[in-house]
Motif scaffolding. Structure first.
Motif, short mmCIF file in Angstrom:
data_model
loop_
_atom_site.label_atom_id
_atom_site.label_comp_id
_atom_site.label_asym_id
_atom_site.label_seq_id
_atom_site.Cartn_x
_atom_site.Cartn_y
_atom_site.Cartn_z
N PRO A 145 -4.10 40.81 -7.68
CA PRO A 145 -3.10 40.99 -8.79
C PRO A 145 -3.62 41.17 -10.17
CG PRO A 145 -3.58 38.66 -7.65
CD PRO A 145 -4.24 39.70 -6.82
N ASP A 146 -4.87 40.80 -10.27
CA ASP A 146 -5.38 40.67 -11.60
C ASP A 146 -5.53 42.20 -12.33
OD1 ASP A 146 -5.58 37.98 -11.84
OD2 ASP A 146 -7.72 38.08 -12.54
N PHE A 147 -5.66 43.10 -11.53
CA PHE A 147 -5.60 44.57 -12.14
C PHE A 147 -4.23 45.00 -12.78
CE2 PHE A 147 -4.97 49.06 -11.54
CZ PHE A 147 -6.03 49.70 -12.51
N SER A 148 -3.33 45.00 -11.82
CA SER A 148 -1.83 45.15 -12.16
C SER A 148 -1.41 44.36 -13.46
CB SER A 148 -1.03 45.25 -11.23
OG SER A 148 -1.37 45.94 -10.02
N GLU A 149 -1.78 43.08 -13.21
CA GLU A 149 -1.35 42.28 -14.28
C GLU A 149 -2.06 42.49 -15.55
OE1 GLU A 149 0.37 38.99 -16.43
OE2 GLU A 149 1.04 40.24 -14.79
N GLY A 150 -3.38 42.86 -15.59
CA GLY A 150 -4.41 43.22 -16.88
C GLY A 150 -3.83 44.21 -17.52
N VAL A 151 -3.45 45.34 -16.64
CA VAL A 151 -3.10 46.51 -17.19
C VAL A 151 -1.62 46.45 -17.96
CG1 VAL A 151 -2.36 48.97 -16.86
CG2 VAL A 151 -4.46 48.13 -15.92
N ARG A 152 -0.88 45.60 -17.29
CA ARG A 152 0.41 45.28 -17.77
C ARG A 152 0.38 44.62 -19.03
NH1 ARG A 152 3.34 41.42 -19.22
NH2 ARG A 152 1.51 39.97 -18.66
N GLY A 153 -0.43 43.55 -19.04
CA GLY A 153 -0.48 42.74 -20.37
C GLY A 153 -1.17 43.54 -21.56
N LEU A 154 -1.87 44.51 -21.35
CA LEU A 154 -2.74 45.04 -22.36
C LEU A 154 -2.12 46.46 -22.75
CD1 LEU A 154 -5.39 45.05 -24.35
CD2 LEU A 154 -6.37 46.31 -22.57
N LEU A 155 -1.54 47.20 -21.47
CA LEU A 155 -1.14 48.62 -22.01
C LEU A 155 0.21 49.04 -21.78
CD1 LEU A 155 -4.25 50.14 -20.34
CD2 LEU A 155 -4.05 50.05 -22.79
N VAL A 156 0.96 48.05 -20.79
CA VAL A 156 2.32 48.55 -20.39
C VAL A 156 3.37 47.53 -21.41
CG1 VAL A 156 3.83 48.47 -18.62
CG2 VAL A 156 1.40 48.84 -18.22
N ASP A 157 3.29 46.39 -21.29
CA ASP A 157 4.06 45.56 -22.12
C ASP A 157 3.34 45.14 -23.23
OD1 ASP A 157 5.89 45.49 -19.77
OD2 ASP A 157 5.43 43.64 -19.07
N ASP A 167 1.90 42.69 -24.27
CA ASP A 167 1.86 41.39 -25.00
C ASP A 167 0.56 40.41 -24.87
OD1 ASP A 167 1.32 40.54 -22.12
OD2 ASP A 167 3.57 40.09 -21.68
N LYS A 168 -0.35 41.26 -24.29
CA LYS A 168 -1.59 40.47 -23.92
C LYS A 168 -1.83 38.94 -23.86
CE LYS A 168 -3.62 43.45 -27.72
NZ LYS A 168 -4.23 43.41 -29.05
N GLN A 169 -0.54 38.79 -22.76
CA GLN A 169 -0.63 37.33 -22.31
C GLN A 169 -0.78 37.65 -20.51
OE1 GLN A 169 -0.53 34.56 -23.84
NE2 GLN A 169 -0.56 35.51 -25.77
N PRO A 170 -1.94 38.17 -19.93
CA PRO A 170 -1.94 38.22 -18.72
C PRO A 170 -2.01 36.95 -17.99
CG PRO A 170 -4.06 38.60 -19.78
CD PRO A 170 -3.06 38.43 -20.83
N ARG A 171 -1.31 36.64 -16.87
CA ARG A 171 -1.44 35.55 -16.12
C ARG A 171 -2.57 35.78 -14.81
NH1 ARG A 171 3.54 36.48 -17.75
NH2 ARG A 171 4.12 38.09 -16.05
N TRP A 172 -3.69 35.31 -15.07
CA TRP A 172 -5.01 35.78 -14.15
C TRP A 172 -4.63 34.70 -12.83
CZ3 TRP A 172 -6.01 39.88 -15.67
CH2 TRP A 172 -6.57 40.09 -17.14
N GLU A 173 -5.13 35.43 -11.61
CA GLU A 173 -5.06 34.78 -10.44
C GLU A 173 -5.97 33.40 -10.29
OE1 GLU A 173 -6.30 35.80 -5.94
OE2 GLU A 173 -6.86 37.15 -7.53
N HIS A 174 -6.75 33.25 -11.11
CA HIS A 174 -7.66 31.99 -11.26
C HIS A 174 -7.53 31.49 -12.60
CE1 HIS A 174 -9.43 34.35 -7.97
NE2 HIS A 174 -9.60 33.30 -7.35
N PRO A 175 -7.48 30.05 -12.89
CA PRO A 175 -7.32 29.48 -13.92
C PRO A 175 -8.51 29.83 -15.11
CG PRO A 175 -7.43 27.71 -12.40
CD PRO A 175 -7.27 29.09 -11.71
N ASP A 176 -9.99 29.65 -14.32
CA ASP A 176 -11.15 29.82 -15.08
C ASP A 176 -12.13 30.23 -14.09
OD1 ASP A 176 -11.87 27.39 -13.83
OD2 ASP A 176 -10.75 26.21 -15.04
#
Length: 350
Positions: A312-324, A326-335
């Motif tokens: 999930p991180d790839f689709s979410e990362g591209v979403r947060g940086l380049l699509v929406d 918002d620069k607020q990706p919700r990563w699969e792991h907390p840390d």
């Protein structure tokens, strides 16, 4: 200026010209900072194959249209869209891109990469294995993939694992953007030339002159173009200390606890990136250090990229940086400490 035209594949996203003995490649998506599409990759591969057999062409240059840069990377938005649509377009793009990267690395004629402006991700894939890699005072060079849930592919880890000390590990995990002089220190470029001198340098090669990694370095009384000094090497002390070892969570804690503010800033940069991607990136850098060729690293990249595409991180990362954006990706792991090593190792298996 030579007459640039589309190649035999017909796309106008990349143009080609015969300029004396120089075959010139011009990436032609300036509004997208020449981000690579599959059509562009196939067109360049086709043209390079044709020029390889053309005795009238003795060298090739790779350049970018517009003022912003050579290439900002692969079109990851298109890769994400293809994946979400259930097609194989993303994997197919990377497969073609990696073949092109290997083709450039192994090309039998000298290749000049004009690394002016932004050169990131796939832009490094088509330039960092060239015979003459000319950065400029405007160069902004990086492998920033951990911010989009991906990793430094295109065999970048082959060179990043061979930098002095841990400079490459730092660049890979943080995605740090560096200037031309730092890229030279890291072995990603050969020299820094004045951007205004590039037309004359290419004209000299087109007229039959030699392809020089550092133009003018051997001239009597001349100053090598790479004389400009970077700042990254001066940070070797804390970089080498903090990035030692194979545990990304330990590296992050060392950075956080170091007295140098630059180390603490690196820790903050890593902490906002995909924990899984950062862990995979460290593993990729360490494995690449033992690789015998660029092609071997590309084989590993093929496996890892396909596996990461389904996390999930790839689709979410591209979403947060380049699509929406918002620069607020919700990563699969907390840390980083929450990423099991077994998950990292699984991504390196077919």
């Amino acid at each position: 200026m030579p007459d640039f035209t589309p190649g035999s594949t017909g796309t106008d996203e990349v143009l080609f010209a015969r300029d004396g003995v120089l075959g010139r490649v011009l990436l032609n998506r300036p509004r997208a900072i020449n981000s690579l599409t599959r059509d562009m990759v196939v067109a360049v591969r086709t043209q390079l194959t044709q020029w390889q057999e053309d005795d009238a062409i003795t060298a090739v240059s790779i350049e970018g249209a517009g003022e912003k840069g050579l290439c900002a990377g692969g079109d990851v938005r298109a890769v994400r869209e293809a994946h979400l649509a259930g097609s194989s377009g993303g994997v197919d793009f990377w497969a073609d891109e990696y073949v092109l990267d290997a083709q450039i690395a192994e090309y039998p004629k000298p290749v000049i990469a004009v690394m002016d402006g932004i050169v990131m991700g796939g832009g490094l894939g088509i330039s960092m294995f060239a015979d003459a890699r000319w950065a400029t005072e405007r160069s902004r060079i990086a492998m920033p993939e951990t911010i989009i849930g991906f990793f430094p592919d295109v065999a970048a880890t082959y060179l990043l694992s061979r930098t002095p000390g841990e400079l490459g590990t730092h660049m890979a995990m943080t995605g740090a953007t560096v200037g031309g002089a730092d890229a030279v220190d890291a072995g990603l470029a050969d020299c820094v030339v004045d951007s205004a001198s590039i037309p004359d340098l290419l004209a000299a090669v087109a007229a039959g002159g030699p392809v020089e990694a550092v133009p003018g370095a051997g001239a009597e009384g001349g100053v090598p173009a790479s004389a400009t000094q970077g700042t990254l090497a001066a940070a070797r002390g804390w970089i080498d200390e903090c990035y030692a070892g194979n545990d990304p969570a330990v590296i992050l804690e060392r950075l956080r606890g170091h007295a140098d503010p630059a180390a603490q800033a690196a820790a903050e940069e890593i902490s906002v990136r995909s924990p899984l991607s950062v862990a995979v990136t460290l593993e990729a850098v360490r494995r690449a250090a033992d690789a015998e060729s660029v092609r071997e690293v590309l084989r590993t990249d093929t496996v890892v990229s396909a596996n990461l595409l389904h996390r999930p991180d790839f689709s979410e990362g591209v979403r947060g940086l380049l699509v929406d954006k918002d620069k607020q990706p919700r990563w699969e792991h907390p840390d980083l400490a929450s990423v099991p090593r077994s998950e990292v190792l699984e991504l390196f298996t077919q």
